[in-house]
Design a protein around this motif. Sequence first.
Motif, PDB file in Angstrom:
ATOM      1  N   THR A   1      33.366  56.267 -15.316  1.00  8.47           N
ATOM      2  CA  THR A   1      32.858  56.693 -13.833  1.00  8.47           C
ATOM      3  C   THR A   1      33.704  56.350 -12.866  1.00  8.47           C
ATOM      4  O   THR A   1      34.496  56.887 -11.832  1.00  8.47           O
ATOM      5  CB  THR A   1      31.288  56.568 -13.252  1.00  8.47           C
ATOM      6  N   ALA A   2      34.121  54.852 -13.054  1.00  6.71           N
ATOM      7  CA  ALA A   2      35.091  54.045 -11.954  1.00  6.71           C
ATOM      8  C   ALA A   2      36.485  54.796 -12.160  1.00  6.71           C
ATOM      9  O   ALA A   2      37.114  54.729 -11.096  1.00  6.71           O
ATOM     10  CB  ALA A   2      34.989  52.725 -12.461  1.00  6.71           C
ATOM     11  N   VAL A   3      36.879  54.998 -13.354  1.00  6.63           N
ATOM     12  CA  VAL A   3      38.192  55.505 -13.479  1.00  6.63           C
ATOM     13  C   VAL A   3      38.537  56.959 -12.882  1.00  6.63           C
ATOM     14  O   VAL A   3      39.442  57.164 -12.179  1.00  6.63           O
ATOM     15  CB  VAL A   3      38.587  55.582 -15.087  1.00  6.63           C
ATOM     16  N   ASN A   4      37.784  57.741 -13.186  1.00  7.84           N
ATOM     17  CA  ASN A   4      37.493  59.153 -13.070  1.00  7.84           C
ATOM     18  C   ASN A   4      37.234  59.408 -11.365  1.00  7.84           C
ATOM     19  O   ASN A   4      38.070  59.857 -10.951  1.00  7.84           O
ATOM     20  CB  ASN A   4      36.301  60.023 -13.421  1.00  7.84           C
ATOM     21  N   GLN A   5      36.522  58.412 -10.678  1.00  8.99           N
ATOM     22  CA  GLN A   5      36.443  58.563  -9.168  1.00  8.99           C
ATOM     23  C   GLN A   5      37.821  57.972  -8.539  1.00  8.99           C
ATOM     24  O   GLN A   5      38.288  58.686  -7.751  1.00  8.99           O
ATOM     25  CB  GLN A   5      35.379  57.558  -8.689  1.00  8.99           C
TER      26      GLN A   5
END
Length: 521
Positions: free
Chosen positions: A270-274
């Motif tokens: 999630t952190a990377v995709n956001q």
Amino acid sequence: MLFDLLKQRTRSGIANRLFGAALAHRVRLAVAPEFIVELERTSHGDALDSTLQLARQLPRIPSAPKADVDRIAASIHKKVFEEKGTSQANTKQAISDSRHLAEAALARASGYITSDRRLLDARESLLELVGIDIASLDEFVELLHAEDVSFERGQLQGTQCESRTAAVDEVRAYLAAQAVSGRLVDLLLPTRSTVGQIRARAALENAEIVGIGLYLAPHTLDAAAKMLVHVRSDHVLCETFAEHLLDELIREASHAGPVTIELRRIAGQTAVNQAAKLRGFLPASDPDILIKVALGRPLTPTSWSSLARQMRRRTGLSLPDVPPHGADSVKIQAPDGTFLVVKMPALEAALGPTIIAWSDRSAVIVPIAKAFADDLLGTADQFALFGRPSAAFLGLRTYFNSPRTSYLMRPGSPILFYESKRTGGRAAVVAAARIVDTTVVPKEQVPSEFLKRAVVEDLDPLTTSNDILVTSFDNLLRFPNLVKLEALREIGAIGSANLQTTTALPSTLLAKILDLGWSSD
């Protein structure tokens, strides 16, 4: 071009790079049959002509039916020589040049390299006429991706966390431990043919890897760079590491100019995709890929045509040949051939990191102490012995100054950072960015999120007011060339306060400073 390679000329070094890229299979070079005919026509004998002997050994594009070559060559000759009324019309050289290009077009070559000024001047109309992209030797070599971009080792101040270059074996072991698909690992990690194209970076705590960034350089001029970023979602700094690794890899990918980037989308990251979404990555036709085009440098009226050609050749994304004047949007052509009308701010966000100097776009120059610039902007000449603050690892950062300047600090405007001489700086503009948001808050009530993204701990010396102006910025571009005070004074960009306070900058001066900061002269 062949003569540049064989004889000691001013462009021999550039020709060497091109032929080196061909030998490394990054480009495919071939000569037109007409080139051999022309050399034979001007040769003084096969035995004495080493250039002709070498040319006969080079790859040659397939011969096309003479009637087709004659027809297309005639249309090229008419467009380039007859309609322009040049004295070269109908000369042997003009007819031969037209046949060269006709043979390349019939072979469906991706491009045609020439030093002929008449063909270069007519390139846009010839692209429309025969569908072949014409470039000078210098322009073509500019398309070659950078051989190497150094990664700076980064220590996160006050922690045992750092980022550094990683070995392939370390990356493989980390991804296996995180249960990342073996198929995906094999897809991105090097084979014998790609080992020189892989760059890997790791985030560590206490020498244990907690995140990695993997970058596979494009194998050809118009191929996409491939990336993978993975961070341990249970780590307290996972968002910081995701931003840092993405920004570092995007910086490397776009170091030599426009590039398409394909980022692998991994479930649970999630952190990377956001962070990727905030940097302009969009879903691709493959659900496992996010994609974007990164420019990696400013786009000004002066650089527009050159960068537009580079972008079309490298990414398939086409901008107009000249920048729109007085318009707040631009019509672009996507790689799939569809046309879109895009607002200029949206174009800038999509192509980031970049700053676009469109007409009527004003900016500001703000002073910054050298110590703050080193940490906030990453413009220091030396390694930070005691580490960098968290702001240096984040894409969105914070600049503090007096509330009296709030009317100048408009969201969406470019912000240029002037390293002040009176604080030990280099008396020069060292970087540019884009203002995201501004807000005035009491000094005692600055939210911790703003402080985390800043490098100033004591706000009192910055202003006598009880309030402080908090400016968030992103899209940071560090200037390869310092724009010194003398140059700023010469173009009239220092204002009445000699850059000791926030100074308004009209669009024309913004463009001049960006050009000076990125000049290759």
